[in-house]
Design a protein around this motif. Structure first.
Motif, PDB file in Angstrom:
ATOM      1  N   GLU A  94       0.831  -1.214   0.000  1.00 29.07           N
ATOM      2  CA  GLU A  94       0.000   0.000   0.000  1.00 29.07           C
ATOM      3  C   GLU A  94       0.862   1.258   0.000  1.00 29.07           C
ATOM      4  O   GLU A  94       1.838   1.356   0.728  1.00 29.07           O
ATOM      5  CB  GLU A  94      -0.874  -0.007   1.258  1.00 29.07           C
ATOM      6  CG  GLU A  94      -1.937   1.071   1.292  1.00 29.07           C
ATOM      7  CD  GLU A  94      -2.881   0.879   2.461  1.00 29.07           C
ATOM      8  OE1 GLU A  94      -4.064   0.631   2.230  1.00 29.07           O
ATOM      9  OE2 GLU A  94      -2.427   0.943   3.622  1.00 29.07           O
ATOM     10  N   ASP A 122      -0.189  -1.052  -4.746  1.00 26.34           N
ATOM     11  CA  ASP A 122      -0.942  -0.294  -3.735  1.00 26.34           C
ATOM     12  C   ASP A 122      -1.945  -1.206  -3.011  1.00 26.34           C
ATOM     13  O   ASP A 122      -3.114  -0.871  -2.859  1.00 26.34           O
ATOM     14  CB  ASP A 122      -1.668   0.874  -4.437  1.00 26.34           C
ATOM     15  CG  ASP A 122      -2.164   1.932  -3.455  1.00 26.34           C
ATOM     16  OD1 ASP A 122      -1.748   1.899  -2.286  1.00 26.34           O
ATOM     17  OD2 ASP A 122      -2.980   2.771  -3.874  1.00 26.34           O
ATOM     18  N   VAL A 123      -1.459  -2.358  -2.561  1.00 26.15           N
ATOM     19  CA  VAL A 123      -2.336  -3.370  -1.956  1.00 26.15           C
ATOM     20  C   VAL A 123      -2.347  -3.182  -0.428  1.00 26.15           C
ATOM     21  O   VAL A 123      -1.290  -3.114   0.208  1.00 26.15           O
ATOM     22  CB  VAL A 123      -1.828  -4.792  -2.293  1.00 26.15           C
ATOM     23  CG1 VAL A 123      -2.750  -5.846  -1.679  1.00 26.15           C
ATOM     24  CG2 VAL A 123      -1.728  -4.976  -3.803  1.00 26.15           C
ATOM     25  N   SER A 124      -3.543  -3.128   0.138  1.00 26.26           N
ATOM     26  CA  SER A 124      -3.664  -2.888   1.587  1.00 26.26           C
ATOM     27  C   SER A 124      -3.396  -4.169   2.369  1.00 26.26           C
ATOM     28  O   SER A 124      -3.539  -5.277   1.838  1.00 26.26           O
ATOM     29  CB  SER A 124      -5.059  -2.374   1.913  1.00 26.26           C
ATOM     30  OG  SER A 124      -5.982  -3.428   1.751  1.00 26.26           O
ATOM     31  N   GLN A 127      -6.262  -6.550   2.118  1.00 23.52           N
ATOM     32  CA  GLN A 127      -6.371  -7.270   0.840  1.00 23.52           C
ATOM     33  C   GLN A 127      -5.422  -8.473   0.807  1.00 23.52           C
ATOM     34  O   GLN A 127      -5.776  -9.529   0.302  1.00 23.52           O
ATOM     35  CB  GLN A 127      -6.053  -6.329  -0.324  1.00 23.52           C
ATOM     36  CG  GLN A 127      -7.160  -5.355  -0.644  1.00 23.52           C
ATOM     37  CD  GLN A 127      -6.680  -4.322  -1.661  1.00 23.52           C
ATOM     38  OE1 GLN A 127      -5.828  -3.478  -1.364  1.00 23.52           O
ATOM     39  NE2 GLN A 127      -7.191  -4.406  -2.864  1.00 23.52           N
ATOM     40  N   CYS A 149       7.459   3.031   2.791  1.00 21.25           N
ATOM     41  CA  CYS A 149       6.344   2.088   2.942  1.00 21.25           C
ATOM     42  C   CYS A 149       6.707   0.848   3.759  1.00 21.25           C
ATOM     43  O   CYS A 149       5.881  -0.062   3.907  1.00 21.25           O
ATOM     44  CB  CYS A 149       5.839   1.660   1.568  1.00 21.25           C
ATOM     45  SG  CYS A 149       5.130   3.019   0.644  1.00 21.25           S
ATOM     46  N   THR A 152       4.332  -0.217   6.481  1.00 26.66           N
ATOM     47  CA  THR A 152       3.081  -0.874   6.088  1.00 26.66           C
ATOM     48  C   THR A 152       3.285  -2.380   5.916  1.00 26.66           C
ATOM     49  O   THR A 152       2.354  -3.169   6.112  1.00 26.66           O
ATOM     50  CB  THR A 152       2.523  -0.240   4.795  1.00 26.66           C
ATOM     51  OG1 THR A 152       2.645   1.177   4.899  1.00 26.66           O
ATOM     52  CG2 THR A 152       1.047  -0.582   4.604  1.00 26.66           C
TER      53      THR A 152
END
Lengths: 213, 454
Positions: A94, A122-124, A127, A149, A152
């Motif tokens: 993400e 951009d994967v949370s 997800q 990032c 994250t």
């Protein structure tokens, strides 16, 4: 002719490869036989890459040639055969939209028989967890380019822990900013900056998980 | 106060310039190029950095107040309204389609098709205006439409406004804070110019297999364009190096690099050096197989930022005696490590690659956004402690490098004065009074149309 195809694939000779694929088909080889020869060619490309003889540019060309081969062969291969293989979930973390490294890794994994579910960029964290849970993949690959990032990636690992799935999946983080310190901080199982090594790690994980006689 | 700032400015600039030139100075400079940490240290979002010049300037002043050991601080990032005015497609921006705290991200796509090399090679400006710009600027998709006309108009105005903003900030940092720039102006290696925003990485990598001669010819024609862009955006006083981020070498084999990347890049660098400038080059990724080529350029002309994937110790051994190096501090240490670990790393670097000067401690081509403030403080304290060379030296700015070529002769235009003069059928008064501003505006326009490949 088989050897010629293998050599053309390994030498990244696009025109010869595609011509030989068509010729082998006409000579009665099954599409799966031909895919297997080309896959072995890709293996040789991967080996040359690991040994420093090929660079990323060569892997990209190899992917393009293999794609051309599959355009010819895929319509001729039964769907159930296409969907076999160990599932691996992959995506870019993400906040990060870079996908080159991820795509190359996916290509290598697919050409080595893995069934890769590509979640894109951009994967949370949610997800990633949902996807691994849905398909039961034993391996999750997280790609990250922006050092910003890295935090994250830790959230993904924490979320797996929180929902009780952490011990069901091995998590590999790959990309520019990763090192031992990032591995420790995020709590992933493996890190790599090298797509060939990513493949080796996936094989290692699966070998470890197979029952030993 | 003014005198004190002048003195401080001269000392910092002198220290930085001496280090780039591999000459003796008092201590190792604190001289990162891209100090992302500085932009958000005082609490600004990344959106504010690119949309609110005043807030950014305030942030830099706060940063300089708290970290006065810093010797240079970058002022020249984009002013995002320029990108909005033309709907540039190559960037995603914080606060627009990204969270305000996220960072600017480049979006690669094929804005030049595989079959368009002939057009680019035959007439680069025409290609950029007719093919590239309508694709890369969303607002200019239809040549001649009201939206496209407005995009050019607003984009031109925004460009001039942005230059003014950057110039003001540079002057304020110099006069109010005694702070020089790490670099001013920019360009790309011709191969990167072709592959970043035009063909895309994948496109160009396939082209080097499928149409290698076209790739080589395109890189050749891009040399003059990149030289013009660099010199048109550079510091006219030649105090600061010109910036070149290199993007693709890490993906290329030595053979591919030697054939496709290096010859046109070397030519570009050599012309810029001959025009009296130095260059700060971000050697992104691992340049280990390629960096020996930098020995081919004059000593002390290229400041090389070694990325975290490169080995700073090997770089020092291979080229450190010939070009200044920056790097050696892993990003992960600044982000995740502690102050003691940072201090140990600085000590190690000062005692090894830092020996004899020509070295700047930096992260991988930048100081990351999420650097812990206490780690940055520890880095500076340790540099001041371990990076001392000779305190009897009082650094002063060096004279600008010699010029073998006149930069004015290398700046390009779209329509040369001779064509305009022929169209006018001659002029009755002083030709130079008409010619000079004509060429100035033409060159601004030329720079404007090429900025979208950056």
């Amino acid at each position: 002719m088989k050897e010629k195809l293998l050599a053309a694939m390994a030498d990244l000779d696009e025109q010869t490869t595609l011509a030989l694929v068509k010729e082998l088909l006409q000579n009665g080889y099954t599409p799966l036989d031909i895919v297997e020869i080309c896959r072995q060619g890709v293996e040789l490309v991967g080996k040359s890459y690991s040994e420093g003889d090929y660079f990323l540019a060569d892997l990209v060309m190899s992917e393009e040639i293999f794609k051309g081969v599959m355009q010819i062969l895929e319509p001729l291969i039964p769907l159930d055969v296409q969907q076999s293989g160990v599932p691996i979930v992959m995506g870019t973390i993400e906040g990060d939209i870079h996908d080159l490294g991820k795509n190359i890794a996916i290509y290598l994994l697919r050409s080595h028989g893995f069934r890769v579910l590509d979640l894109g960029v951009d994967v949370s964290p949610a997800q990633f967890v949902e996807s691994v849970n849905a398909c039961g993949a034993p391996i999750l690959g997280i790609s990250v380019l922006l050092s910003f990032c890295v935090g994250t990636v830790k959230k993904v690992v924490d979320l797996f822990q929180e929902v009780g799935l952490r011990d069901k999946v091995k998590i590999i983080v790959g990309g520019y900013p990763v090192d031992e310190q990032v591995k420790e901080y995020t709590g992933v199982d493996y890190y790599t900056r090298d797509v060939a090594q990513a493949l080796a790690i996936c094989r290692l994980i699966l070998n470890d998980q197979r029952p030993h006689n | 106060m003014a005198n004190e700032m002048e003195k401080l400015y001269a000392e910092r600039l002198g220290r930085y310039q001496a280090t780039i030139a591999l000459e003796s100075t008092d201590r190792m400079p604190v001289a990162s190029g891209s100090n992302y940490f500085a932009e958000i240290y005082s609490g600004n979002t990344n959106q504010e950095t690119i949309y609110d010049p005043e807030k950014w300037l305030q942030a830099e002043k706060t940063f300089i107040r708290d970290f006065p050991e810093v010797d240079v601080l970058r002022d020249n990032r984009v002013w995002a309204p320029l990108y909005d005015a033309v709907a540039l497609k190559t960037y995603r921006l914080p606060g627009r389609e990204l969270l305000p705290t996220n960072q600017v991200q480049f979006v690669e796509a094929e804005y030049m098709l595989a079959n368009e090399y002939d057009l680019l090679i035959a007439n680069p400006e025409q290609f950029i205006l007719e093919r590239f710009i309508p694709r890369v600027l969303g607002a200019a998709a239809h040549n001649g439409s009201p939206a496209a006309n407005m995009a050019f108009l607003k984009g031109g105005m925004a460009h001039v406004m942005m230059s003014q903003i950057m110039r003001n900030r540079s002057q304020t940092l110099e006069q109010a804070c005694g702070m020089p720039q790490p670099m001013t102006g920019a360009f790309l290696a011709p191969f990167d110019a072709l592959s970043d925003a035009m063909r895309g990485l994948k496109g160009v990598l396939l082209d080097i297999y499928r149409q290698p001669d076209n790739v080589l010819a395109a890189c050749d024609v891009l040399v003059d364009e990149m030289v013009s862009f660099a010199l048109s955006t550079a510091d006219p006083l030649r105090r600061y190096p010109i910036f070149v981020p290199t993007h693709k070498p890490t993906f290329l084999s030595p053979k591919q690099f030697d054939k496709f990347y290096w010859p046109s890049f070397k030519k570009t660098l050599q012309i810029i050096i001959d025009a009296g400038y130095k260059v700060r080059a971000y050697l992104e990724g691992d340049w280990g197989a390629h960096w020996h080529h930098l020995l081919e350029l004059p000593k002390g002309t290229i400041l090389c930022d070694i990325d975290v994937q490169g080995d700073i110790f090997k770089a020092k051994e291979a080229i450190g005696h010939h070009q200044c190096l920056a790097g050696g501090m892993p990003d992960s240490l600044l982000i995740l490590g502690n102050a003691q670990e940072v201090r140990e790393r600085v000590k190690l670097l000062c005692n090894t690659v830092g020996q004899g000067g020509g070295f700047i401690i930096n992260g991988g081509c930048n100081i990351p956004y999420n650097t812990k403030p206490e780690n940055y403080r520890a880095m500076l304290d340790a540099i001041v402690e371990f990076g001392v060379y000779d305190l009897s030296i009082k650094p002063v700015p060096r004279p600008a490098p010699p010029q073998l070529l006149n930069p004015q002769d290398l700046k390009k235009v779209v329509t040369p004065w001779e064509s305009k003069l022929a169209e006018l059928g001659g002029v009755l008064g002083d030709e130079s009074l008409i010619r000079r501003p004509w060429e100035l505006l033409e060159n601004l326009g030329h720079t404007w149309i090429w900025q979208w490949i950056m």
